[in-house]
Design an enzyme around this catalytic site. Structure first.
Site, PDB file in Angstrom:
ATOM      1  N   GLU A   1       0.768  -1.241   0.000  1.00 57.41           N
ATOM      2  CA  GLU A   1       0.000   0.000   0.000  1.00 57.41           C
ATOM      3  C   GLU A   1       0.807   1.304   0.000  1.00 57.41           C
ATOM      4  OE1 GLU A   1      -3.112  -0.063   2.936  1.00 57.41           O
ATOM      5  OE2 GLU A   1      -4.229  -1.550   1.788  1.00 57.41           O
TER       6      GLU A   1
ATOM      7  N   GLU B   1      -6.427  -7.995   0.144  1.00 57.72           N
ATOM      8  CA  GLU B   1      -7.177  -7.520   1.308  1.00 57.72           C
ATOM      9  C   GLU B   1      -8.551  -7.061   0.850  1.00 57.72           C
ATOM     10  OE1 GLU B   1      -5.256  -4.698   3.982  1.00 57.72           O
ATOM     11  OE2 GLU B   1      -3.295  -5.584   3.535  1.00 57.72           O
TER      12      GLU B   1
HETATM   13  C1  BGP Z   1      -4.821  -1.841   5.031  1.00 51.43           C
HETATM   14  C2  BGP Z   1      -3.542  -2.421   5.588  1.00 51.43           C
HETATM   15  C3  BGP Z   1      -3.707  -3.472   6.615  1.00 51.43           C
HETATM   16  C4  BGP Z   1      -4.972  -3.385   7.426  1.00 51.43           C
HETATM   17  C5  BGP Z   1      -6.190  -2.852   6.718  1.00 51.43           C
HETATM   18  C6  BGP Z   1      -7.324  -2.427   7.611  1.00 51.43           C
HETATM   19  O1  BGP Z   1      -4.616  -0.514   4.715  1.00 51.43           O
HETATM   20  O2  BGP Z   1      -2.744  -2.961   4.568  1.00 51.43           O
HETATM   21  O3  BGP Z   1      -2.528  -3.551   7.321  1.00 51.43           O
HETATM   22  O4  BGP Z   1      -4.827  -3.101   8.730  1.00 51.43           O
HETATM   23  O5  BGP Z   1      -5.896  -1.789   5.879  1.00 51.43           O
HETATM   24  O6  BGP Z   1      -7.052  -1.158   8.144  1.00 51.43           O
HETATM   25  P1  BGP Z   1      -7.244  -0.833   9.661  1.00 51.43           P
HETATM   26  O7  BGP Z   1      -6.433  -1.832  10.392  1.00 51.43           O
HETATM   27  O8  BGP Z   1      -6.740   0.546   9.865  1.00 51.43           O
HETATM   28  O9  BGP Z   1      -8.686  -0.961   9.927  1.00 51.43           O
END
Ligand code: BGP
Length: 479
Positions: free
Chosen positions: A166, A379
């Site tokens: 990301e 994801e």
């Molecule tokens: C993405 C990341 C993850 C993850 C996810 C959810 O941006 O790659 O690491 O955590 O988002 O985000 P958050 O944990 O802030 O809810």
């Protein structure tokens, strides 16, 4: 539903090292910048630290057994650089690398394909202390040292490699994803400089996989949100195009075409935000071509016209810390170019992320038409409060609904020819959120802990666990 999933399709799920492993300071591991950043969030907001997280380091066998029970074909996880090289470079930590050997062997034993992410926000703290981490070009060389070692180590066991997680989100939320000293936080050009260093690191990792891994495939894992115009007014449509160019194409074009998107570049130059490029950089970026692109999709975004009011006050994305809808702290704004805003047509999560399965279909179709490379989901998921009942159950029908609609959307995109290799939603198991502690949960497996009390991190199967097992069993027919 007519399913378009081949027998090779990789159903699985994802995690990242600092969010799931714990064991942050044992067996020779030294801190990463995330250990430091998360200690600070504990003090400020009471969110759990990365010290124990979900303690996968001590539970990996149990976790893999649960993944196997769900029928996983793949598991996407990241390597903690400072577990392997506690000082970033130099001597390898035997116990650290042994953990990943054991993890990968256990996955292979269970016929689960490992999908490695080389870098997921957790730069060794030693490199931050030494030269400021990603702010300095030296990091590219040190990343090469680390990546070469890992790729060499696992070249016979791992086919799918993702490089950097990301970059687009790192640019938006740079102080959460990287340690940036207070006095530099006002200098927005550095966001794009860091990103340029990451482009070089990404290209190097791609070249290394091509050089070292027989039949290896490599690509970045990009955080991606398609941008819709707030209305059909031409000025809103133009704003959405501008936002797309700077937030999405800016990364896609680097990965697939090996150059910066012209319009975005001109905008950055006009505002003194463009990164410094050295001789040979763009050649290297071109040589480090991608075989596929991994996408992290949670939400679509919306943009509207933003007049150039003469202030030139650029703002980046806000965040919702409270978990109460509507408490997001602001929207990205580039006067004269675009302003991000809430999409009135979509419901959101409690943390203000728009819920939009069609956005996933749109993203797939749009990217595939432009670049015609295979795509995968690394994801996708719903961050939500879960309740553990007295009899140890979690009835997360909201999560099932979210995932079901997104799988349907992916299937529709495949119907129109998009090549999708894998679906690895976030997350295999509950873990530490990047911005909201452990009460915002994503997993199929519940981890019994709170932000304040890690307890024993007991694992429990949520309703979504049983649902996903059926989805995989039926290869996406039974949703
Ligand atoms: C993405 C990341 C993850 C993850 C996810 C959810 O941006 O790659 O690491 O955590 O988002 O985000 P958050 O944990 O802030 O809810």
């Amino acid at each position: 539903m007519m399913s378009n999933f081949s027998s090779e399709f990789l159903w699985g799920a994802s995690t990242s090292a600092y969010q799931v492993e714990g064991a942050a300071s044992i067996d020779g591991k030294k801190p990463s910048q995330q250990d430091v950043i998360n200690k600070d969030s504990y003090k400020k907001f009471g969110f759990a630290t990365a010290e124990i997280a979900s303690d996968q380091y001590h539970h990996y066998k149990e976790d893999i057994a649960l993944m196997k029970e769900m029928g996983f074909k793949a598991y996407r996880f990241s390597i903690a650089w400072s577990r392997v090289f506690p000082d970033g470079v130099g001597e390898v930590n035997e116990k650290g690398i042994q953990y990943y050997r054991d993890l990968i062997n256990e996955l292979k034993k269970n016929d689960i394909e490992p999908i490695i992410t080389l870098y997921h926000y957790d730069l060794p703290w030693a490199l931050v202390e030494k030269y400021g981490g990603w702010l300095d070009r030296q990091v590219v060389k040190d990343f090469e040292y680390y990546a070469r070692f890992i790729i060499n180590e696992f070249k016979d066991k791992v086919k799918y490699w993702t490089t950097i997680n990301e970059q687009s989100i790192i640019v938006q939320y740079w102080t959460q994803k990287c340690y940036i000293p207070q006095e530099l936080q006002g200098n927005n050009q550095l966001r794009y400089q860091i990103n340029h260093h990451m482009n070089l690191a990404h290209a190097i990792a791609c070249k290394l996989v091509h050089e070292l891994v027989p039949n290896g495939l490599v690509g970045a894992a990009l955080g991606y949100s398609p941008v819709y115009p707030l209305s059909s007014k031409p000025e809103d449509v133009m704003a959405a195009q501008n936002a797309h160019d700077l937030r999405n194409a800016f990364y896609l074009d680097i990965y697939f075409k090996g150059h910066y998107t012209k319009s975005a570049w001109i905008y950055l130059e006009k505002h003194g935000l463009a990164p410094n490029i050295e001789a040979g950089d763009m050649e290297l970026i071109k040589e480090g071509y991608s075989d596929f692109l991994a996408l992290n999709y949670y939400a679509s975004e919306c943009a509207k016209y933003c007049p150039d009011n003469g202030t030139k006050q650029i703002r980046y994305s806000g965040v919702n810390r409270s978990g109460k809808k509507g408490e997001i702290s602001g929207f990205e704004t580039h006067p004269g170019f675009y302003e991000m805003c809430k999409n009135p047509n979509l419901d959101t999560t409690d943390w203000d992320w728009a819920i939009d399965p069609t956005g996933l279909e749109y993203m797939f179709r749009d990217i595939y038409t432009r670049y015609e490379k295979p795509l995968m989901i690394t994801e996708n998921g719903l961050g939500a409060y879960d309740t553990l009942t007295m009899d140890g159950k979690v009835h997360d029908d909201y999560r099932i609904h979210y995932l079901r609609e997104h799988i349907k959307a992916m299937n529709r995109a495949m119907e129109y020819g998009v090549e999708v290799l894998a679906y690895c939603p976030w997350s295999a198991i509950d873990l530490l959120s990047t911005s909201n502690g452990v009460k915002k949960r994503y997993g199929f497996i519940y981890v019994d802990r709170t932000d304040d009390d890690p307890k024993e991190c007991k694992r429990l199967k949520k309703d979504s666990f049983y649902w996903y097992k059926k989805v995989i069993e039926s290869n996406g027919e039974e949703l």
